[in-house]
Design a protein around this motif. Structure first.
Motif: not given
Length: 439
Positions: A190-191, A193, A381, A412, A414-415
């Motif tokens: 997802v890192s 994506r 994370k 991971e 995501e931001q």
């Protein structure tokens, strides 16, 4: 004259060391502020690089090449770069330099020396995350070389040197990052994506060159991954120097009348993952808010126990992944604690997300101490770039890695404050360089 030259070198080194120390103290005061873009872009140079046969080739002969080792120092505020010539397997140092980002001039500063004892000072800037131009001068201040760095991506760079005096000559060389996976660290895809959707193979290839050991997916569609069969995806991952070890799968607790069909879905899912050689499957419940009674909690535990038993029959470990909702209460029970107390440790493990458990205002260490051995995987994370928020004491957490049962350390993010590859590279290097993160 020789003595005067040596004094000039020593004075330059002293000035450079003072510059680095001032730079370090300034960053300590500003530790919670966003890292300067120039410094972040420079961080992609971290790692082990090997030269290719030509600038148009990706072929590497590890017994006859040039090797560059760039390591962060002073909590990544400086970078030590050592360059070696490898001929017939014999390694010889040919250049060493220290690189920093100077907050006053907003430039990249270098101080180096070659194997002939000639020292130089370089200054330059990134025009963008791909292009860095440095102007090198000798100790007398005479320009000797302009060096252009063209980062095709964070694992591929072409360096081009333009001679500015008769003591040097023009040159051009391509390097590819070849980080050995010195620690067993995975990455949740997802890192990357969007990058995976743009170019699947290139993205996996870059992650492998960075030094990740394995991947964890989140895109199982009932038949395969990213439009590929389980075996085809496994083969692609391995071609890129990685292993396909983990997969996050989503299938919420169904109504009673749909349970049989749901378990058939799970059996097919597990079979597909076995084809891919996956070692663990994780899941999370996207409808935790619908749990209203202890009866619902018990049904959820039974559901997870059944899935875990099906996974175990195929030599796959099964685990529950948390967000924040699991720390709410139902009928006086903290949902997460209820799951830990009422799932069978033989079949059900837990994957703790260190970011989400912190956001839920819980201390992961309390759970490691109360339920030792249950947390076989972590999602390591932070808010954005790993360790940069200052909100999580990763060093303290990793003191409990063995007690928690940690086997799969999955990075991971995501931001992002920078391009995803830049931020990912920074995080991985943090884990590689941290003594408290075990191999």
């Amino acid at each position: 004259m020789e003595k005067l030259s040596r004094l000039k070198v020593l004075d330059s080194i002293r000035c450079f060391v003072i510059l680095v120390l001032v730079f370090s103290s300034t960053l300590d005061v500003m530790s919670q502020e966003l890292m300067p873009e120039q410094q972040a872009w420079l961080s992609q140079y971290y790692g082990r690089w090997l030269s290719t046969a030509s600038v148009n080739s990706d072929m590497i002969d590890e017994h006859n090449c040039i090797e560059v080792i760039a390591k962060p120092h002073m909590d990544a505020k400086a970078m030590q770069v050592d360059v070696f010539s490898i001929k017939d397997g014999q390694k010889q140092g040919i250049l060493s330099e220290l690189l920093v980002y100077d907050t006053v001039s907003e430039q990249i500063i270098a101080l180096g020396q070659n194997d002939e004892g000639q020292s130089f000072i370089g200054k330059g800037k990134f025009q963008n995350r791909h292009r860095l131009t440095m102007l090198d001068k000798n100790i007398d201040g005479k320009p000797i070389m302009e060096v252009d760095f063209n980062f095709i991506n964070p694992t591929e760079v072409i360096l081009k040197g333009k001679a500015l005096d008769t003591s040097t000559h023009d040159w051009e060389i391509k390097y590819i990052k070849q980080n050995n996976p010195i620690k067993e660290i995975g990455i949740q895809l997802v890192s990357v994506r969007e990058l995976m959707l743009e170019n699947l193979k290139e993205t996996l290839n870059i992650l492998g060159r960075m030094g990740f050991s394995y991947v964890e997916t989140f895109v199982f569609d009932g038949n395969g991954f990213y439009g590929m069969s389980p075996l085809a995806f496994k083969n692609l991952v391995e071609e890129c120097g990685l292993q396909f070890k983990g997969s996050m799968v989503f299938k919420d607790l169904p109504p009673v009348k749909e349970m049989n069909a749901t378990m058939e879905w799970w059996q097919n899912c597990i079979n597909k993952h076995q084809e891919a050689g996956v070692e663990f499957i994780t899941t999370s419940n996207n409808r935790v808010h619908e749990l209203k009674s202890e009866y619902d909690l018990k049904r959820l535990c039974d559901y997870y126990n059944t899935i875990g038993e099906l996974c175990a029959a195929k030599d796959i470990q099964f685990a529950i992944h948390n967000h924040t909702e699991e720390f709410g209460r139902v009928d006086g029970h903290v949902i997460y604690d209820y799951l830990l107390q009422n799932t069978n440790p033989q079949f059900v493990s837990f994957q703790v997300d260190l970011y989400w458990i912190r956001e839920a205002k819980q201390n992961a260490i309390d759970y490691f101490e109360k339920y030792p051995g249950r947390f076989f995987s972590w999602h390591t994370k932070d808010d954005a770039e790993l360790s940069k928020s200052g909100k999580t004491d990763f060093e303290q957490l990793f003191q409990y890695a063995e007690q928690s049962g940690l086997k799969y350390n999955v990075f991971e993010i995501e931001q992002f404050n920078f391009h995803p590859f830049i931020s990912i590279n920074m995080g991985l290097n943090y884990l590689f360089e941290a003594d408290f993160v075990q191999d």
